[in-house]
Design an enzyme around this catalytic site. Structure first.
Site, PDB file in Angstrom:
ATOM      1  N   ASP A 457      11.712   7.454   5.243  1.00 59.26           N
ATOM      2  CA  ASP A 457      10.302   7.407   4.848  1.00 59.26           C
ATOM      3  C   ASP A 457       9.481   8.408   5.653  1.00 59.26           C
ATOM      4  OD1 ASP A 457       8.029   6.491   3.544  1.00 59.26           O
ATOM      5  OD2 ASP A 457       8.350   4.389   4.067  1.00 59.26           O
ATOM      6  N   ASP A 526       4.863   3.622  -4.411  1.00 58.25           N
ATOM      7  CA  ASP A 526       4.722   2.276  -3.846  1.00 58.25           C
ATOM      8  C   ASP A 526       4.134   1.317  -4.871  1.00 58.25           C
ATOM      9  OD1 ASP A 526       5.851   2.731  -1.430  1.00 58.25           O
ATOM     10  OD2 ASP A 526       3.985   2.918  -0.309  1.00 58.25           O
TER      11      ASP A 526
HETATM   12  C1  GLA Z   1       6.010   3.054   2.811  1.00 61.21           C
HETATM   13  C2  GLA Z   1       7.096   2.932   1.746  1.00 61.21           C
HETATM   14  C3  GLA Z   1       7.274   1.475   1.399  1.00 61.21           C
HETATM   15  C4  GLA Z   1       7.636   0.695   2.631  1.00 61.21           C
HETATM   16  C5  GLA Z   1       6.577   0.889   3.697  1.00 61.21           C
HETATM   17  C6  GLA Z   1       7.015   0.258   5.009  1.00 61.21           C
HETATM   18  O1  GLA Z   1       4.779   2.726   2.294  1.00 61.21           O
HETATM   19  O2  GLA Z   1       6.795   3.697   0.630  1.00 61.21           O
HETATM   20  O3  GLA Z   1       8.252   1.330   0.394  1.00 61.21           O
HETATM   21  O4  GLA Z   1       8.884   1.140   3.089  1.00 61.21           O
HETATM   22  O5  GLA Z   1       6.324   2.262   3.941  1.00 61.21           O
HETATM   23  O6  GLA Z   1       6.087   0.423   6.004  1.00 61.21           O
END
Ligand code: GLA
Length: 708
Positions: A457, A526
């Protein structure tokens, strides 16, 4: 005819792909000029396109702004430059001098052309590279700059390539815009006269634009028409400038970086731009997308032949509240649903109980995992699943041991704020010590725990992007950051052959052909609301294949939008990519678990069609009618259709869906009902989807060819 041919009499190079041609020549001034990009030509026919140099029209015109392979800042050029350099004495204005060329076949089925030039006076070499494949109409281009002097020079812009479209009466641009949790919004708009800049200045590919364009003459549809498209293989800041010139032509140039940065190129140093891949198709936007998908599967993704497993991700189920016992319980429920890869998301390490602390301290949290990760991983493996883990290696919370030890490791300028976004700062991956540190803990983490999958990420944009005390200039960080990021991932993959990686940047902030060449799938957004997801996935599918698109089924009301849609609809939307589950299974009813297990099993029966097949967007989102996508295996033996209907209007008949890509003489059995259909009816006349009544109706259709 070989893929690359040359007519010495006219100085014409012809690149041939299975269905297209691309022609160029070096003109009388020594500059590489464009001749053709479109339907197939012979070398003789391409030669016909060489026109005598135009006489001077007025003292204000200069060279035409479109039509060069890499327009430089130099001479009487006034369009958007692809190359701008400043030599040590302050001189700009690059002057082309041809040096030579080479051709080769770097691998079976691939041919390359390299045209080498230098500046007429200053020791700078510029090499234009072209690569074609015998199974793809994509032409890859990149540029290499070599400073052969003893003095440094400054690169103000070095694009991968410029692309010129043939003359048409009109031009239209397709591209996507968006933001966090609303990526991939597709636009088709006339190309305005002047210059249109699509860009990311965020240090990442970005949610706000994605580095691809499609251009057509304003007349292409999903199924018909010529489309010229291009995509950059780069995961940092980027720009694409599309020009519509006063004389009505269209061309575009694109590459890494944003305006206003200056890349130092020291004596003897070389800079290789990222690749820009481009494609001409004549079957509408659908054919363009299918060609991109096929190319990405054949030449970009590291293990395209694999079927990606059904995964579970803990993020929406548990948030930061991650513990061994909680995850073991969820893993058991996930296994019962048919999940094959169990991924623990954020919250498993350091002092990470929310987003204010812990990033950078990559050891299992003592409270949640008193015995480390091993007991959980063993349980996941015992349940027959692979194990995956979330990491965010490029980030640090100021409240972390790492930041307390290395406050100078983050991007920063002296006397400037260190602006936090999501309470975190960006580690300067351009620094070799930072990249080495990340590689070190990641490779140990993977090796010590037998980790099968990382979700990588990256949760904020750059700001105050400085690297104090760099003698060669701070802007070097923009490219070196990405190169070091790629190198860390490449080393990890080389160390751990079984390791698979998902690219994520707060959802779809880092999806591009560069990162996809070293990751196995991408998290597109997300936003897991199935209704929003239909259009996000539509935008994703323009260039990137279903095989690379993770799609979770999550709970309702949706955490982001509050919307409630039925479980079946959520599954059907997620089945359009790599199916995954992200709901809190502890709260699913027995009926929901049974339905979920049935749909996971159904997906496993058809995922080879979805992940490896060709995709036809039968009806896009955007009106009241259903949206439908069809996938067909390469041998046309099987097809799978997904249909989603948001809110039907009474009195508006359901449209018939005309299927595509089937074997025209064959008959196909609907595996759900047993009904046998003639392909000629399915494709020529269509069928009405069997949708239940009411809002949020969805259905799927699996067809198998009847072997007579
Ligand atoms: C980002 C990712 C999510 C999750 C969060 C965790 O927003 O896109 O899928 O992993 O971080 O903090």
């Amino acid at each position: 005819m070989s893929a690359i041919s040359f007519d010495p009499a006219r100085g014409v190079w012809l690149l041939s792909t299975p269905r297209t041609s691309y022609a160029l020549r070096v003109d009388d001034t020594g500059a590489p000029c464009h001749l053709a990009w479109g339907p197939r030509l012979t070398l003789a026919a391409a030669g016909e396109l060489v026109s005598p140099p135009a006489g001077e029209i007025s003292s204000f015109e200069g060279r035409p702004p479109a039509g060069e392979e890499l327009p430089v800042d130099g001479g009487t050029r006034y369009g958007a430059p692809s190359l701008r350099v400043q030599f040590a004495d302050g001189t700009r204005a690059f002057e082309w001098q041809p040096v030579g060329h080479s051709t080769g076949e770097p691998s079976p089925g691939t041919a390359e052309l390299a045209l080498e030039f230098c500046d007429r006076h200053y020791p700078l070499t510029v090499v234009l590279h072209y690569r074609v494949h015998d199974d793809s109409d994509v032409i890859e281009r990149w540029t290499v700059l070599r400073n052969t002097s003893r003095e440094p020079l400054t690169v103000l812009r070095a694009d991968s390539a410029a692309w010129t479209l043939p003359p048409r009466d009109d031009y239209r641009l397709s591209h996507v815009t968006g933001r966090w949790s609303a990526e991939g919004l597709l636009h088709r708009e006339p190309v305005p006269h002047g210059e249109t800049v699509l860009t990311s200045r965020r240090g990442i590919t970005s949610h706000h634009a994605n580095p691809w364009v499609m251009l057509d003459a304003g007349d292409a549809t999903e199924d018909r028409g010529e489309v010229w498209s291009a995509a950059l293989a780069w995961s940092g800041s980027w720009h694409v400038t599309v020009q519509r010139t006063p004389d009505g032509r269209t061309a575009f140039t694109g590459g890494a970086g944003q305006d206003g940065t200056a890349l130092p190129l020291g004596p003897g140093e070389e800079y290789t731009t990222p690749r820009c891949a481009a494609l001409y198709t004549d079957g509408g936007f659908g054919a363009a997308s299918r060609a991109w998908h096929a190319h990405t599967l054949a030449h970009v993704l590291p293990h395209p032949e694999e079927l990606r497993p059904v995964l579970f991700n803990s993020w929406e189920a548990t948030g930061f509240d991650v513990s061994e016992s909680g995850q073991k319980a969820l893993a058991g429920q996930a296994a019962e649903l048919g999940v094959e890869l169990y991924v623990v998301d954020d919250g498993w390490f350091g002092a990470r109980r929310d987003d204010t602390a812990g990033l950078g301290d990559w050891t299992p949290a003592a409270k949640g995992f008193p015995d480390g990760l091993t007991p959980l991983i063993e349980e996941v493996h015992r349940l027959g699943m692979r194990f995956g883990l979330w990491v965010e290696p490029e980030m640090v919370n100021p409240d972390s041991d790492l930041y307390r030890a290395h406050p100078d490791w983050v991007l920063h300028f002296p006397h400037r704020a260190r602006t936090e976004l999501r309470n975190q700062l960006v580690l300067n991956f351009a620094r070799d010590d930072v990249a080495e540190w990340a590689y070190g803990w990641l490779t140990r983490l993977v090796a010590d725990n037998g980790i099968d999958f990382l979700k990588w990420d990256m949760n904020r944009a750059f700001s105050e992007a400085g690297w104090p005390d760099r003698a060669e200039g701070q802007d070097v960080l923009w490219t070196r950051y990405v190169h070091n990021l790629y190198a860390v991932i490449d080393r990890l993959r080389a160390d751990h052959h079984g390791l698979r990686i998902e690219t994520c940047s707060g959802g779809g902030g880092r999806v591009d052909l560069g990162i996809l060449s070293r990751t196995d799938q991408a998290w597109p957004s997300d936003n897991t609301d199935a209704a929003d997801r239909v259009s996000i996935q539509h935008g994703f599918s323009q260039v990137y294949p279903a095989r690379a698109m993770t799609a979770w089924v999550t709970d309702v009301p949706n955490q982001l939008t509050g919307r409630c849609v039925p479980l079946r609809y959520r599954f059907h939307v997620a089945m359009a990519g790599v199916l995954a589950i992200g709901g809190d299974l502890a709260h699913w009813t027995a009926e929901e678990r049974a339905e979920g297990a049935e749909l996971v099993a159904r997906y496993k029966e058809v995922r080879h069609i979805v992940q490896h097949g060709t995709q036809h967007r039968l009806r896009g989102p955007g009106d009241d009618g259903p949206t439908a996508v069809q996938y067909t295996t390469g041998d046309r033996r099987e097809a799978f259709v997904l249909v989603w209907q948001r809110a039907p209007r009474h009195g508006t008949p359901l449209p018939v869906l005309r299927l595509a890509g089937l074997d025209p003489a064959a008959r196909y059995r609907d595996t759900g009902t047993g009904t046998v259909h003639h392909a000629s009816v399915l494709t020529g006349y269509g069928i009405t989807p069997d949708l239940p009544r009411g809002d949020w109706a969805s259905t799927s259709l699996h067809l198998v060819r009847v072997d007579e």
